[in-house]
Design an enzyme around this catalytic site. Structure first.
Site, PDB file in Angstrom:
ATOM      1  N   GLU A 261       0.846  -1.188   0.000  1.00 23.22           N
ATOM      2  CA  GLU A 261       0.000   0.000   0.000  1.00 23.22           C
ATOM      3  C   GLU A 261       0.885   1.242   0.000  1.00 23.22           C
ATOM      4  O   GLU A 261       1.948   1.252   0.632  1.00 23.22           O
ATOM      5  CB  GLU A 261      -0.907   0.009   1.234  1.00 23.22           C
ATOM      6  CG  GLU A 261      -1.884  -1.148   1.229  1.00 23.22           C
ATOM      7  CD  GLU A 261      -2.529  -1.421   2.568  1.00 23.22           C
ATOM      8  OE1 GLU A 261      -3.437  -2.262   2.609  1.00 23.22           O
ATOM      9  OE2 GLU A 261      -2.119  -0.796   3.568  1.00 23.22           O
TER      10      GLU A 261
ATOM     11  N   ASP B 291      -4.224  -7.961   6.266  1.00 20.55           N
ATOM     12  CA  ASP B 291      -5.242  -8.898   5.789  1.00 20.55           C
ATOM     13  C   ASP B 291      -4.730 -10.329   5.709  1.00 20.55           C
ATOM     14  O   ASP B 291      -5.504 -11.264   5.899  1.00 20.55           O
ATOM     15  CB  ASP B 291      -5.738  -8.479   4.401  1.00 20.55           C
ATOM     16  CG  ASP B 291      -6.640  -7.272   4.477  1.00 20.55           C
ATOM     17  OD1 ASP B 291      -7.785  -7.431   4.915  1.00 20.55           O
ATOM     18  OD2 ASP B 291      -6.201  -6.166   4.121  1.00 20.55           O
TER      19      ASP B 291
END
Length: 393
Positions: A146, A162
């Site tokens: 990210e 995640d």
């Protein structure tokens, strides 16, 4: 919580940090910067890259091609419709390529062996959610980083919020400076993590997902494991009950801002509620007794809005619950990593990830940045960014 929402939680943190930087850095960051991807994976599978996100200049969602040119997503449908093929051919094993990254808040996905499946709803892009057994990407080996690139610089992280999957590291080289990296595992750390998770009783081994050919694909983060039925919903209850008992008769002091040591909030439990007061004794926010899903996801009963009171307190509580420090230190956040994850009831997924990181840093839960234990690099004047696809060993 969806994978997208967790990503946005992290990106909100980095964007908020960016907003606080001085405007002097604005002119230093061009519209795109080079991103070098090096494949040291040892795998012969083809690699596919995807640079997806929100263009910060106008808030539109879409993808960037290898030149850094933005393409807006077309309208989606209900049921979801196939998204345009946004893939960029990645480097073969032992090779590198360089693409351009624009001013996005987004994700750089990479997959091995086959392309990822993306679809569009009327609300935008559907991100992979492999805790769902019917997700079309369930049997694909992939991962993502990210990043936020804006006028104040680049923030790029290695994330396991995640899932823990294909190993990689990230880096940034400032203009005229040395490259800083994070996210590398220790030698043997990839297999070491899975071996440790398999050996952890209580359902933690069920977080591991494999393909029919025996390929280990990933370990789900525990919140997704609860969602998928792999981990008991009661897995944190004993710890929470002990926290509730302790702070029914004593005070939990939270100092949420490292640069504001005089800003303190005081928590006491009454019944099913932990009330926090300020220095004047006024109640500023309250939390109901959290469940494991709220703890692992840092949401629901531990929601953290982008304000200056509840959000910062919740972030601190989330870190304390995941790291198991609330019982041993009534002053939070705890700054001693040697005391993290020592309770028998803790986030063993996060514990085992941090144990295998070369620099000890990881984004093993959404607010792992409390105390700066996250795997993130930042520079206000980036010359180049890096992603290294690491060995599966």
């Amino acid at each position: 919580m969806s994978a997208l929402r967790k990503a946005l939680t992290l990106l909100a943190v980095t964007t908020a940090l960016a907003a606080g930087l001085p405007a002097a850095a604005d002119a230093a960051v061009p519209a795109t910067i080079p991103l070098k991807i090096t494949n040291n994976s040892g795998r012969s599978d083809p690699v596919y890259l995807y640079d997806l996100g929100t263009l910060l200049a106008n808030g539109r969602q879409g993808w960037a091609d290898a030149n850094g040119t933005f393409h807006a997503w077309p309208a989606g449908g209900n049921p979801p419709t196939p998204a345009p093929d946004a893939s960029i051919p990645g480097p073969a094993n032992g090779q590198s390529i360089t693409i351009r990254m624009p001013k996005f808040s987004g994700r750089l996905y990479f997959s091995y062996g086959q392309k990822l499946v993306f679809k569009l709803t009327t609300g935008g892009l559907v991100q992979p959610a492999v805790q769902n057994p019917s997700d079309p990407n369930r049997n694909i080996l992939f991962n993502w980083t990210e990043y936020t690139l804006n006028d104040a610089g680049l923030w790029i992280n290695s994330t396991q919020v995640d899932m823990f999957s294909a190993p990689y590291a990230v880096g940034v080289q400032p203009t005229g400076g040395a490259t800083r990296t994070t996210g590398h595992l220790k030698p043997g750390g990839y297999n070491g993590f899975y071996s440790a998770l398999r050996g952890q009783p209580g359902g933690w081994a069920n977080l591991i997902q494999t393909r029919s050919d025996g390929t280990v694909l990933r370990a789900l983060a525990p919140g997704h494991g609860i969602e998928a039925g792999a981990l008991p919903r009661t897995v944190m209850d004993d710890y929470v009950n002990r926290v509730w008992s302790k702070y029914s008769g004593s005070t939990l002091t939270v100092t949420p801002f490292g640069d504001q040591p005089n800003t303190k909030y005081y928590g006491r439990v009454s019944g099913n509620t932990m009330n926090f007061t300020n220095g004047s004794g006024a109640v500023v926010t309250s939390f109901q007794k959290p469940d494991a899903d709220s703890i692992f996801g840092c949401y629901k009963l531990l929601d953290a809005p982008n304000d200056l009171v509840r959000g910062p307190i919740s972030r601190t509580l989330c870190a304390g619950y995941n790291r198991g420090t609330l019982l041993v230190n009534p002053n939070q956040p705890d700054s001693n990593p040697g005391g993290f994850y020592k309770d028998a009831v803790t986030n063993h997924y996060a514990r085992k990830i941090h144990a295998q990181m070369a620099d000890g840093k990881a984004y093993a839960f959404a607010f792992d940045d409390v105390g700066n234990y996250e795997s993130l690099v930042h520079d206000g004047n980036p010359a180049q960014a890096f992603i290294t696809l690491d060995p599966f060993s």
